[in-house]
Design a protein around this motif. Structure first.
Motif, PDB file in Angstrom:
ATOM      1  N   THR A 185       0.830  -1.202   0.000  1.00 17.84           N
ATOM      2  CA  THR A 185       0.000   0.000   0.000  1.00 17.84           C
ATOM      3  C   THR A 185       0.867   1.256   0.000  1.00 17.84           C
ATOM      4  N   HIS A 186       1.896   1.262   0.820  1.00 16.03           N
ATOM      5  CA  HIS A 186       2.792   2.416   0.885  1.00 16.03           C
ATOM      6  C   HIS A 186       3.448   2.667  -0.477  1.00 16.03           C
ATOM      7  N   ALA A 187       3.965   1.615  -1.103  1.00 16.59           N
ATOM      8  CA  ALA A 187       4.620   1.759  -2.405  1.00 16.59           C
ATOM      9  C   ALA A 187       3.627   2.198  -3.473  1.00 16.59           C
ATOM     10  N   ALA A 188       2.408   1.653  -3.431  1.00 15.43           N
ATOM     11  CA  ALA A 188       1.402   2.024  -4.426  1.00 15.43           C
ATOM     12  C   ALA A 188       1.071   3.512  -4.343  1.00 15.43           C
ATOM     13  N   ILE A 189       0.891   4.032  -3.135  1.00 16.89           N
ATOM     14  CA  ILE A 189       0.571   5.451  -2.948  1.00 16.89           C
ATOM     15  C   ILE A 189       1.698   6.320  -3.475  1.00 16.89           C
ATOM     16  N   TYR A 190       2.944   5.980  -3.130  1.00 14.99           N
ATOM     17  CA  TYR A 190       4.070   6.804  -3.566  1.00 14.99           C
ATOM     18  C   TYR A 190       4.296   6.717  -5.070  1.00 14.99           C
ATOM     19  N   LEU A 191       4.115   5.550  -5.652  1.00 15.06           N
ATOM     20  CA  LEU A 191       4.283   5.415  -7.104  1.00 15.06           C
ATOM     21  C   LEU A 191       3.211   6.205  -7.848  1.00 15.06           C
ATOM     22  N   LEU A 192       1.981   6.109  -7.410  1.00 16.24           N
ATOM     23  CA  LEU A 192       0.904   6.854  -8.061  1.00 16.24           C
ATOM     24  C   LEU A 192       1.122   8.361  -7.940  1.00 16.24           C
ATOM     25  N   ALA A 193       1.546   8.799  -6.765  1.00 16.54           N
ATOM     26  CA  ALA A 193       1.696  10.234  -6.516  1.00 16.54           C
ATOM     27  C   ALA A 193       2.902  10.832  -7.220  1.00 16.54           C
ATOM     28  N   THR A 194       3.982  10.073  -7.363  1.00 18.08           N
ATOM     29  CA  THR A 194       5.232  10.650  -7.869  1.00 18.08           C
ATOM     30  C   THR A 194       5.567  10.280  -9.308  1.00 18.08           C
ATOM     31  N   THR A 195       4.789   9.381  -9.916  1.00 22.58           N
ATOM     32  CA  THR A 195       5.030   9.056 -11.326  1.00 22.58           C
ATOM     33  C   THR A 195       3.847   9.405 -12.215  1.00 22.58           C
ATOM     34  N   GLY A 196       2.646   9.495 -11.648  1.00 24.39           N
ATOM     35  CA  GLY A 196       1.483   9.857 -12.445  1.00 24.39           C
ATOM     36  C   GLY A 196       1.017   8.777 -13.400  1.00 24.39           C
ATOM     37  N   GLN A 197       1.484   7.556 -13.226  1.00 26.02           N
ATOM     38  CA  GLN A 197       1.104   6.486 -14.143  1.00 26.02           C
ATOM     39  C   GLN A 197      -0.210   5.841 -13.722  1.00 26.02           C
ATOM     40  N   ARG A 198      -0.826   5.145 -14.661  1.00 21.02           N
ATOM     41  CA  ARG A 198      -2.093   4.467 -14.380  1.00 21.02           C
ATOM     42  C   ARG A 198      -1.847   3.237 -13.515  1.00 21.02           C
ATOM     43  N   SER A 199      -2.892   2.802 -12.820  1.00 21.78           N
ATOM     44  CA  SER A 199      -2.749   1.631 -11.958  1.00 21.78           C
ATOM     45  C   SER A 199      -2.418   0.382 -12.759  1.00 21.78           C
ATOM     46  N   ILE A 200      -2.949   0.271 -13.980  1.00 22.80           N
ATOM     47  CA  ILE A 200      -2.655  -0.911 -14.785  1.00 22.80           C
ATOM     48  C   ILE A 200      -1.172  -0.983 -15.132  1.00 22.80           C
ATOM     49  N   GLN A 201      -0.523   0.175 -15.270  1.00 15.77           N
ATOM     50  CA  GLN A 201       0.909   0.188 -15.555  1.00 15.77           C
ATOM     51  C   GLN A 201       1.709  -0.278 -14.348  1.00 15.77           C
ATOM     52  N   LEU A 202       1.306   0.132 -13.171  1.00 19.62           N
ATOM     53  CA  LEU A 202       2.003  -0.294 -11.960  1.00 19.62           C
ATOM     54  C   LEU A 202       1.800  -1.785 -11.709  1.00 19.62           C
ATOM     55  N   ARG A 203       0.618  -2.293 -12.029  1.00 18.71           N
ATOM     56  CA  ARG A 203       0.361  -3.719 -11.842  1.00 18.71           C
ATOM     57  C   ARG A 203       1.198  -4.576 -12.786  1.00 18.71           C
ATOM     58  N   LYS A 204       1.623  -4.011 -13.905  1.00 19.35           N
ATOM     59  CA  LYS A 204       2.444  -4.752 -14.864  1.00 19.35           C
ATOM     60  C   LYS A 204       3.930  -4.731 -14.516  1.00 19.35           C
ATOM     61  N   LEU A 205       4.329  -3.926 -13.538  1.00 19.20           N
ATOM     62  CA  LEU A 205       5.749  -3.783 -13.220  1.00 19.20           C
ATOM     63  C   LEU A 205       6.357  -5.101 -12.743  1.00 19.20           C
ATOM     64  N   ARG A 206       7.633  -5.283 -13.088  1.00 22.26           N
ATOM     65  CA  ARG A 206       8.385  -6.435 -12.610  1.00 22.26           C
ATOM     66  C   ARG A 206       9.690  -5.962 -11.977  1.00 22.26           C
ATOM     67  N   SER A 207      10.353  -6.880 -11.299  1.00 25.35           N
ATOM     68  CA  SER A 207      11.577  -6.528 -10.575  1.00 25.35           C
ATOM     69  C   SER A 207      12.631  -5.938 -11.500  1.00 25.35           C
ATOM     70  N   LYS A 208      12.702  -6.426 -12.724  1.00 25.73           N
ATOM     71  CA  LYS A 208      13.727  -5.963 -13.654  1.00 25.73           C
ATOM     72  C   LYS A 208      13.488  -4.541 -14.155  1.00 25.73           C
ATOM     73  N   ASP A 209      12.326  -3.972 -13.820  1.00 25.32           N
ATOM     74  CA  ASP A 209      12.016  -2.608 -14.264  1.00 25.32           C
ATOM     75  C   ASP A 209      12.632  -1.542 -13.369  1.00 25.32           C
ATOM     76  N   ILE A 210      13.251  -1.945 -12.274  1.00 26.99           N
ATOM     77  CA  ILE A 210      13.905  -0.996 -11.366  1.00 26.99           C
ATOM     78  C   ILE A 210      15.381  -0.952 -11.732  1.00 26.99           C
ATOM     79  N   LEU A 211      15.819   0.162 -12.295  1.00 25.27           N
ATOM     80  CA  LEU A 211      17.178   0.261 -12.836  1.00 25.27           C
ATOM     81  C   LEU A 211      17.979   1.328 -12.104  1.00 25.27           C
ATOM     82  N   VAL A 212      19.282   1.074 -11.972  1.00 29.35           N
ATOM     83  CA  VAL A 212      20.192   2.061 -11.396  1.00 29.35           C
ATOM     84  C   VAL A 212      21.502   2.006 -12.162  1.00 29.35           C
ATOM     85  N   SER A 213      22.048   3.167 -12.467  1.00 27.93           N
ATOM     86  CA  SER A 213      23.343   3.255 -13.141  1.00 27.93           C
ATOM     87  C   SER A 213      24.175   4.329 -12.466  1.00 27.93           C
ATOM     88  N   ARG A 214      25.473   4.284 -12.675  1.00 30.80           N
ATOM     89  CA  ARG A 214      26.379   5.230 -12.011  1.00 30.80           C
ATOM     90  C   ARG A 214      27.184   6.001 -13.051  1.00 30.80           C
TER      91      ARG A 214
END
Length: 532
Positions: A185-214
């Motif tokens: 619930t906490h992650a859903a609220i923050y993702l909706l508020a700070t990315t503006g994406q639809r709920s269906i897009q968040l439901r499709k997310l997978r672990s590999k979609d979280i990227l970090v580079s240096r």
């Protein structure tokens, strides 16, 4: 010539498939076409519709190439047409009457149904005459009216005010700390508020979609965080999650989603006979459907091999359903959150659409327009984003009332607890717990034993803060208002200026409560003096 699955079914069997691999029986009146979605034909007006089988063949063909939601809309609109007109056959007169009954705002439904009837006749299924299609081709149909809730700043379905959004995010953080809501619930609220994406897009997310580079340039090292978001409407592809949008995110949001990812992977591993490999873990949903996972494990056992085979065959099956995601924003939030809307005075409700409206409106306030605004919201073009920059100027005037005149102070702005003196506070005997404003005056006590790097301004909106009745809270308010005036004079953006809205409300609420409490103490002392 390519023969579709539906055409094969007509010759061989009644087994059909959606474009995401879900099987359903064409001859059945109950189709399970997604992990949490079914379509039924066993009720009115379909029970006695003479061309029901032809309709089912047509919708089955749509399911090969279109989304489940689109097919549900086609079925629902056609059912509404039959029910409203009381007919059992498609005709020009009944279609014209139904269109007239819809009015301007809902005429888009007629346009959607027109597409179904076009294909129905073109694919050679009985039930729609060529004359009907010829008439439909001559009709000009208005599109769906977009952005009304945003343009009018509807207090029930439109964007949240900056104050309300601040309340929601701060409450979510506090509630997670107190274990009142789940990580999901906490992650859903923050993702909706700070990315503006639809709920269906968040439901499709997978672990590999979280990227970090240096990046390392000129001895400066910086981390770049990206969330690879699936498009909501994958009309150009027949595969699940084939169209992705790279969306930059900040470190705090990265920590929220990566923490959720790790916890959910550990939980999935607890159901399986072998732990997931790194490559397998990357394919796991960020928001899993625990109901579907447990159901599958109960049915087939804890075999990791069978689990991954099912995940590959039906890629959306273990992702959270729409109903379950909406429950994250309704059940836990509604049962735990005390927030009241500053506009309506009623309980503040959560919806992914309102978060999206708020995000789009805030992006427009920061100067994003056209293609840039469309990209931020995940649109392919800019035709649907103009309403975010057409908002009425009265909105800014209403928010600016915080700077002037009498203010209707809102109770939930203050999250802490007023105490009569330092001696009455939790940790009142610890001088290190004293809260000082910039003038070095003490205004209250911190009741938390945790390390907190935030300054005194964050204390007034923290539930661990214990303001003292006799403290100079007016000085704290004056400091904040002076700072806001300086930002206005310096030309800072509206979003930056209004980021302190809740702080202003909280301090004013403290001052109001202090005056009430002082009156109560004075009356009590007076009565005690009379008794003596």
């Amino acid at each position: 010539m390519t023969i579709s699955r539906v055409e094969k079914a007509a010759f061989n069997s009644s087994l059909c498939f959606t474009k995401y691999g879900y099987e359903f029986d064409l001859s059945s009146d109950q189709w399970m076409i997604d992990a949490g979605t079914s379509v039924s034909f066993n009720s009115e007006p379909f029970v006695n519709f003479p061309y029901k089988q032809e309709l089912k063949k047509c919708l089955a063909r749509y399911l090969e190439t279109h989304s489940v939601d689109h097919v549900k809309n086609l079925k629902n609109y056609f059912g509404a047409y039959l029910r409203d007109q009381g007919v059992d056959k498609v005709s020009i007169s009944s279609l014209a009457a139904w269109r007239e009954s819809l009015g301007h705002e809902n005429e888009y439904r007629f346009g959607t149904l027109r597409g179904l009837l076009y294909n129905w006749e073109q694919w050679g299924f009985d039930g729609v005459d060529e004359a009907v299609v010829d008439w439909l081709e001559e009709q000009k149909v208005r599109g769906n009216i977009k952005g009304k809730a945003v343009r009018t700043w509807c207090p029930y379905s439109g964007p949240y005010t900056s104050t309300e959004l601040g309340w929601i995010l701060e409450w979510a953080t506090d509630a997670l700390r107190e274990k009142e809501i789940s990580y999901d619930t906490h992650a859903a609220i923050y993702l909706l508020a700070t990315t503006g994406q639809r709920s269906i897009q968040l439901r499709k997310l997978r672990s590999k979609d979280i990227l970090v580079s240096r990046d390392e340039q000129n001895n400066n090292v910086s981390d770049n965080f990206v969330l690879r978001v699936p498009m909501a409407k994958e009309r150009r592809s027949k595969s699940y999650r084939s169209e992705l949008l790279d969306k930059p995110i900040n470190r705090p949001l990265y920590l929220v989603v990566s923490n959720l990812r790790d916890k959910n992977i550990d939980k999935i591993n607890s159901f399986l006979d072998k732990p997931l490999t790194k490559s397998e873990a990357r394919e796991m949903p960020l928001f899993p459907s625990w109901v579907m996972i447990k159901r599958f494990i109960k049915k087939t056992g804890a075999s990791k091999h069978l689990f991954m085979e099912e995940h590959k065959a039906r890629p959306s099956y273990f992702h959270m359903t729409d109903h379950a995601f909406r429950s994250l924003l309704s059940y836990e939030y509604t049962s735990q959150c005390p927030l009241i809307s500053e506009v309506t005075g009623e309980p503040l409700t959560l919806s992914s659409r309102r978060f999206r409206y708020t995000y789009g409106t805030n992006c427009a306030k920061m100067g994003l327009t056209g293609i840039a605004l469309a990209y931020a919201l995940g649109h392919r073009d800019s035709q649907n984003v103009n309403h975010y920059i057409e908002t009425s100027p009265e909105i800014a005037d209403r928010i600016n009332e915080l700077m002037e005149g009498p203010l209707t102070v809102i109770a939930q702005a203050l999250a802490g607890t007023l105490v009569d003196s330092e001696d009455d506070a939790v940790r009142g005997d610890d001088v290190r717990a004293r809260i000082k404003v910039n003038s070095m005056e003490n205004v209250g006590t911190c009741g938390s034993y945790d390390f907190c790097p935030s300054g005194w301004r964050s204390c007034y909106t923290c539930r661990r803060f214990q303001p003292w009745v006799d403290a100079p809270h007016e000085e704290a308010l004056e400091e904040v208002l002076q700072s806001r005036k300086q930002m206005v004079e310096a030309g800072c953006s509206e979003l930056v200026i209004h980021s302190s809205d809740r702080l202003v409300l909280a301090i004013r609420k403290v001052i109001e409560l202090c005056e009430i409490r002082k009156g109560e103490l004075a009356n009590r002392d007076g009565k005690e003096g009379e008794c003596q």
